[in-house]
Scaffold this motif. Structure first.
Motif, mmCIF file in Angstrom:
data_model
loop_
_atom_site.group_PDB
_atom_site.id
_atom_site.type_symbol
_atom_site.label_atom_id
_atom_site.label_comp_id
_atom_site.label_asym_id
_atom_site.label_seq_id
_atom_site.Cartn_x
_atom_site.Cartn_y
_atom_site.Cartn_z
ATOM 1 N N VAL A 11 0.854 -1.193 0.000
ATOM 2 C CA VAL A 11 0.000 0.000 0.000
ATOM 3 C C VAL A 11 0.888 1.240 0.000
ATOM 4 C CG1 VAL A 11 -1.718 1.340 1.270
ATOM 5 C CG2 VAL A 11 -1.896 -1.167 1.180
ATOM 6 N N GLU A 12 0.652 2.113 -0.955
ATOM 7 C CA GLU A 12 1.426 3.346 -1.064
ATOM 8 C C GLU A 12 0.673 4.502 -0.406
ATOM 9 O OE1 GLU A 12 2.797 3.995 -5.065
ATOM 10 O OE2 GLU A 12 3.210 1.862 -5.341
ATOM 11 N N PHE A 13 1.433 5.521 0.001
ATOM 12 C CA PHE A 13 0.863 6.646 0.740
ATOM 13 C C PHE A 13 -0.268 7.328 -0.031
ATOM 14 C CE2 PHE A 13 0.787 11.155 1.922
ATOM 15 C CZ PHE A 13 0.442 11.023 3.262
ATOM 16 N N HIS A 14 -0.088 7.515 -1.330
ATOM 17 C CA HIS A 14 -1.092 8.250 -2.122
ATOM 18 C C HIS A 14 -2.421 7.487 -2.238
ATOM 19 C CE1 HIS A 14 -0.821 5.863 -5.872
ATOM 20 N NE2 HIS A 14 0.440 5.689 -5.517
ATOM 21 N N GLU A 15 -2.449 6.230 -1.796
ATOM 22 C CA GLU A 15 -3.679 5.438 -1.852
ATOM 23 C C GLU A 15 -4.496 5.545 -0.562
ATOM 24 O OE1 GLU A 15 -1.905 1.940 -4.711
ATOM 25 O OE2 GLU A 15 -1.574 1.787 -2.558
ATOM 26 N N THR A 16 -4.007 6.358 0.381
ATOM 27 C CA THR A 16 -4.634 6.426 1.701
ATOM 28 C C THR A 16 -5.170 7.817 1.994
ATOM 29 O OG1 THR A 16 -2.583 7.032 2.851
ATOM 30 C CG2 THR A 16 -3.012 4.675 2.547
ATOM 31 N N ILE A 21 -5.403 5.160 6.062
ATOM 32 C CA ILE A 21 -6.286 4.045 5.698
ATOM 33 C C ILE A 21 -6.542 4.090 4.194
ATOM 34 C CG2 ILE A 21 -8.578 3.034 6.017
ATOM 35 C CD1 ILE A 21 -8.577 4.322 8.834
ATOM 36 N N VAL A 22 -6.468 2.926 3.545
ATOM 37 C CA VAL A 22 -6.680 2.846 2.097
ATOM 38 C C VAL A 22 -8.095 3.302 1.742
ATOM 39 C CG1 VAL A 22 -6.827 1.275 0.110
ATOM 40 C CG2 VAL A 22 -5.001 0.992 1.789
ATOM 41 N N HIS A 23 -8.183 4.191 0.758
ATOM 42 C CA HIS A 23 -9.479 4.632 0.237
ATOM 43 C C HIS A 23 -10.115 3.461 -0.509
ATOM 44 C CE1 HIS A 23 -12.305 6.728 -2.445
ATOM 45 N NE2 HIS A 23 -12.361 7.628 -1.464
ATOM 46 N N PHE A 24 -11.412 3.262 -0.313
ATOM 47 C CA PHE A 24 -12.104 2.082 -0.845
ATOM 48 C C PHE A 24 -11.922 1.893 -2.342
ATOM 49 C CE2 PHE A 24 -15.255 5.268 -1.763
ATOM 50 C CZ PHE A 24 -15.882 4.805 -2.912
#
Length: 143
Positions: A11-16, A21-24
């Motif tokens: 999981v990369e930072f820009h996905e949270t 928390i990861v965006h759906f």
């Protein structure tokens, strides 16, 4: 059912979000990434240019995902892809996303084999025999 294909993804930072928390919406990207890697593992591609200039592709008919536990920045996710069903023109794939022993999400996508010819509307076609044999062989190896 045995797992047909496994891959991992960090999981990369820009996905949270700001809480890490990861965006759906990113779970759909993770499933699609696993699908592309699965196709490549079989020597296939999602966009297959044909000798006549047409393209065989796999647009989505449906996609869904349910979430069981959050995923966070830095997590290493394992994505397990299972072929649920091979139809005449379609593939239905299930995805289980795990962080270690914690199940994060479960998804499903149905895709249809289509031919794209310049100047003509997209047309669903039967899965070509040479592709079908590769999908079936990967399922046999998983059992």
């Amino acid at each position: 059912m045995s797992c047909t294909f496994k891959t991992t993804r960090r999981v990369e930072f820009h996905e949270t979000d700001m809480a890490g928390i990861v965006h759906f919406a990113n779970f759909y990207k993770y499933m699609e990434q696993a699908e592309h890697e699965y196709f490549r593992s079989l020597g296939l591609t999602i966009v297959d240019k044909q000798a006549d200039g047409s393209i065989i592709g796999w647009p989505r008919v449906s996609a869904q995902c349910s979430f069981e536990s959050p995923a966070y920045y830095g997590d290493l996710l394992e994505i397990r892809l299972n072929i649920e069903r091979i139809g005449v023109k379609s593939l239905t794939m299930e995805y289980d996303l795990w962080r270690g022993k914690t199940k994060i999400a479960r998804g499903r996508m149905k895709t249809v084999c289509c031919q794209f010819t310049h100047g003509s509307p997209m047309q669903s076609i039967a899965i070509p025999e040479w592709m079908l044999l590769k999908f079936e062989a990967s399922m046999d190896q998983a059992e």
